[in-house]
Design an enzyme around this catalytic site. Sequence first.
Site, PDB file in Angstrom:
ATOM      1  N   LEU A 148       0.735  -1.295  -0.219  1.00 24.63           N
ATOM      2  CA  LEU A 148       0.013  -0.224  -0.118  1.00 24.63           C
ATOM      3  C   LEU A 148       0.887   1.155  -0.161  1.00 24.63           C
ATOM      4  CD1 LEU A 148      -2.497  -0.858   2.463  1.00 24.63           C
ATOM      5  CD2 LEU A 148      -2.878  -1.001   0.099  1.00 24.63           C
ATOM      6  N   TYR A 149       2.199   0.883   1.372  1.00 29.54           N
ATOM      7  CA  TYR A 149       3.035   2.562   0.967  1.00 29.54           C
ATOM      8  C   TYR A 149       3.456   2.675  -0.198  1.00 29.54           C
ATOM      9  CZ  TYR A 149       6.712   5.719   1.803  1.00 29.54           C
ATOM     10  OH  TYR A 149       7.226   6.694   1.890  1.00 29.54           O
ATOM     11  N   VAL A 150       3.963   1.772  -1.269  1.00 33.13           N
ATOM     12  CA  VAL A 150       4.295   1.030  -2.317  1.00 33.13           C
ATOM     13  C   VAL A 150       3.764   2.000  -3.172  1.00 33.13           C
ATOM     14  CG1 VAL A 150       5.280   0.431  -4.722  1.00 33.13           C
ATOM     15  CG2 VAL A 150       6.106  -0.545  -2.055  1.00 33.13           C
TER      16      VAL A 150
ATOM     17  N   SER B 101       1.209   3.777  -3.162  1.00 36.14           N
ATOM     18  CA  SER B 101       0.590   5.424  -2.642  1.00 36.14           C
ATOM     19  C   SER B 101       1.156   6.660  -3.135  1.00 36.14           C
ATOM     20  CB  SER B 101       0.142   5.948  -0.959  1.00 36.14           C
ATOM     21  OG  SER B 101       1.095   5.399  -0.462  1.00 36.14           O
ATOM     22  N   LYS B 102       3.145   5.551  -2.941  1.00 41.04           N
ATOM     23  CA  LYS B 102       3.846   6.683  -3.568  1.00 41.04           C
ATOM     24  C   LYS B 102       4.410   6.742  -5.106  1.00 41.04           C
ATOM     25  CE  LYS B 102       4.796   8.369   0.058  1.00 41.04           C
ATOM     26  NZ  LYS B 102       5.769  10.014   0.987  1.00 41.04           N
TER      27      LYS B 102
END
Length: 249
Positions: A153-155, A157-158
């Site tokens: 999810l972090y990946v 989002s970035k």
Amino acid sequence: MSTQPVVLITGALTGIGRAIALAYARDKARVVVSGRRDEAGRALADELRELGAEAEYVHADVSQEDEVHTLVEHTLARFGRLDIAVNAAGTEGEAGPITELTPERYTAVFDANVLGTLLAMKHELRAMTAQGSGSIVNISSTMGSRGAPNVSLYVASKHAVEGLTKSAALEAAPFGVRVNAVAPGPVQTAMLDRFTPNPERKAALLAGVPLKRAGNPEEIADAVRFVGSEQASFMTGEILRVNGGRTAA
């Protein structure tokens, strides 16, 4: 009338955002910082004033459009313009494999990292295009250009932040406004400590950095100041990767 730039920083209360605010304060810029913890925000504004900046704190949750709108309008009312905006608000979310992710965990990450960046740029760009100048710097990550297990999810989002940055740059260029991003690698902040909760995991992560260390927040702040400044006046739609060589291979 002051010639010092007016700088707005979201996510300014900790880590990289805080280092950016302190760096601009040392430059004697006029600084508006935002976040969600009011006591810490007011304390930061006091610290920035002690460094010689005109500084204010404004409460803002970047996932709430009315609060973002108020933040930008307050900046314009106080200083009359907006020269540089740094969108540093974000979260890493809760780690875990894709098979265990939930809509709630998705929303928590994407509301902060993607929706927050989108809403901030929406209102910052309205101000900047109207005045015919300005520079926006979004904070991405090394993971904005590659994959990593258990932090999808972090990946994702970035990756989205970098796509928004490039698209916004194309829309803003005819108005004399630049939009770029700085993408840090591992930086010694509380977020890195949460990513690597024990020395072994941190050592394994840093072993993959050619310079064999974590960055420090001040190094990222220096990169942001360059990208936001007139020294980078022919740079827009770009992602400046500051990661100790991690993406060189």
